[in-house]
Design an enzyme around this catalytic site. Structure first.
Site, PDB file in Angstrom:
ATOM      1  N   THR A   1      11.904   2.048   9.013  1.00 38.29           N
ATOM      2  CA  THR A   1      13.049   1.155   8.802  1.00 38.29           C
ATOM      3  C   THR A   1      12.622  -0.205   8.269  1.00 38.29           C
ATOM      4  OG1 THR A   1      14.352   2.286  10.476  1.00 38.29           O
ATOM      5  CG2 THR A   1      14.949   0.009  10.033  1.00 38.29           C
TER       6      THR A   1
ATOM      7  N   SER B   1       9.060   7.846  10.245  1.00 37.63           N
ATOM      8  CA  SER B   1       7.898   8.123  11.096  1.00 37.63           C
ATOM      9  C   SER B   1       7.883   9.532  11.664  1.00 37.63           C
ATOM     10  CB  SER B   1       7.789   7.086  12.210  1.00 37.63           C
ATOM     11  OG  SER B   1       8.875   7.192  13.095  1.00 37.63           O
TER      12      SER B   1
ATOM     13  N   THR C   1       9.815   3.156  13.777  1.00 41.51           N
ATOM     14  CA  THR C   1       9.739   2.961  15.231  1.00 41.51           C
ATOM     15  C   THR C   1       9.849   4.261  16.034  1.00 41.51           C
ATOM     16  OG1 THR C   1      12.124   2.588  15.426  1.00 41.51           O
ATOM     17  CG2 THR C   1      10.732   0.639  15.089  1.00 41.51           C
ATOM     18  N   ASP C   2      10.436   5.306  15.403  1.00 40.55           N
ATOM     19  CA  ASP C   2      10.698   6.515  16.201  1.00 40.55           C
ATOM     20  C   ASP C   2       9.432   7.119  16.799  1.00 40.55           C
ATOM     21  OD1 ASP C   2      13.333   6.182  15.607  1.00 40.55           O
ATOM     22  OD2 ASP C   2      13.454   7.801  14.141  1.00 40.55           O
TER      23      ASP C   2
HETATM   24  N1  ASP Z   1      13.845   6.252  10.986  1.00 42.86           N
HETATM   25  C1  ASP Z   1      12.983   5.254  11.333  1.00 42.86           C
HETATM   26  C2  ASP Z   1      11.568   5.757  11.511  1.00 42.86           C
HETATM   27  O1  ASP Z   1      10.890   5.924  10.531  1.00 42.86           O
HETATM   28  C3  ASP Z   1      13.430   4.490  12.505  1.00 42.86           C
HETATM   29  C4  ASP Z   1      12.789   3.162  12.521  1.00 42.86           C
HETATM   30  O2  ASP Z   1      11.842   2.902  11.832  1.00 42.86           O
HETATM   31  O3  ASP Z   1      13.269   2.309  13.276  1.00 42.86           O
HETATM   32  O4  ASP Z   1      11.116   6.008  12.590  1.00 42.86           O
END
Ligand code: ASP
Length: 344
Positions: free
Chosen positions: A55, A101, A134-135
């Site tokens: 993100t 991620s 973040t995931d």
């Molecule tokens: N979809 C995102 C990720 O790559 C979520 C994030 O980065 O907050 O994990």
């Protein structure tokens, strides 16, 4: 400025398939260093950013969109959005991948670990930053914490709002991550996670909320520190998490397939055998409570362990807590990890 946007598709595809004539362990030699500002300022620390996507590198179609956006920004664009970074450091960047991620894979993980070990071994480098979705950020953080051997800081950073959002959190998170990577106070503290003004240990910090900015925390072990007006304050002197192991994977070209099975009431016991049949070389069992399971699941796990000897490690599906080293009725558990090996 030496940066070519034409290179980005190449970087992205490299993350998924190594060219046939190149060993996976040599893959990192293809990644091109981007010196984001020239000339460098000799009085500033040198920080290298390894960008992977998520993100923090995503764009939406409006400034109110905070779900359903797409990854698209490269490392140069992340830095360009925060020109203040160049007042506190000389930045070089590598685009390792540009994916959400959930798609971080063995190749990306190994490449990151190999490159970060090499980068931190250079005397002129003060620290590194990894930008990440973040995931699964905590998984990469724990992996790097277990495979990077350096006293210098490795900071993993992400964002919960895309770069195009009102009050996007990525730019300040990135600024704080670089600040921390360059800070002498961050030495001997291993890999750390920076989001939402907080500094967490890669060993203990997890994502606890699917949507909100204050998602990363470690309820039992607590946070390591906090940023106040962009100054990092650590609560304690540097300390190692009990039981942290650092593996030398410099010659590793692949990682073992380890499946995670999530326990629930009346869990399907066939999942253990199915996992092994699909190639699992080890199974982590996210048990109920302190590593619990149904009688049927216990019988299936025990049978698989006795027949194959693959490690079946009990953990817990609860966000926090420990699995005791010797629990009751755990005949199926090949390796049973608790306080003695670092926290379950
Ligand atoms: N979809 C995102 C990720 O790559 C979520 C994030 O980065 O907050 O994990």
């Amino acid at each position: 400025m030496r940066f070519s946007t034409q290179l980005l598709p190449l970087f992205t595809s490299l993350a998924f398939a190594a060219p046939l004539d190149l060993a996976r362990s040599d893959l990192h030699k293809l990644f091109v260093r981007q010196d984001i500002q020239t000339p460098v300022n000799a009085s500033l620390p040198n920080i290298t950013i390894f960008a992977t996507g998520g993100t923090i590198a995503s764009v939406g179609t409006s400034n109110t969109q905070t779900t359903g956006y797409s990854v698209g920004l490269g490392v140069q664009q992340l830095v360009t959005a925060v020109p203040e970074l160049l007042n506190i450091s000389n930045i070089a960047g590598y685009q390792i991948s540009n994916v959400d991620s959930g798609s971080i894979n063995e190749t990306i993980s190994l490449t990151l670990s190999h490159m970060i070990n090499e980068e931190l071994a250079k005397p002129e480098i003060s620290g590194v930053v990894v930008t990440h979705g973040t995931d699964t950020l905590e998984e990469t953080a724990f992996f790097l914490s277990s495979t990077v051997n350096s006293t210098k800081p490795v900071i993993i950073v992400g964002a919960m709002r895309p770069a195009t959002a009102l009050s996007a959190d990525g730019p300040l998170n990135l600024y704080q991550a670089v600040l921390l990577a360059a800070s002498p106070a961050a030495l001997n503290r291993g890999t750390m996670i920076v989001l939402n003004d907080r500094i967490g240990s890669a060993f203990y910090t997890t994502k606890n909320n699917a949507n909100t900015l204050d998602t990363f925390s470690s309820t039992e072990a607590g946070q390591l520190g906090v940023f106040v007006n962009q100054v990092p304050y650590f609560f304690y002197a540097p300390a190692e998490p009990v039981g942290r192991l650092v593996f030398d994977i410099s010659s590793a070209t692949d990682l073992a397939q380890v499946d995670i099975l999530f326990a629930h009431q009346d869990m399907n016991p066939a999942l253990f055998e199915a996992s092994y049949a699909a190639g699992a070389q080890g199974i982590v069992f996210a048990g109920t409570g302190a590593g619990g399971y149904s009688r049927k699941a216990g019988v299936a796990a025990s049978a698989l362990y006795n027949a194959t000897g693959i490690p079946i490690v009990a953990s817990h599906r609860s966000a926090d807590g420990l699995v005791p080293l010797k629990g009751e009725g755990v005949a199926a558990v090949g390796a049973y990890c608790g306080v003695e090996c670092g926290g379950g």
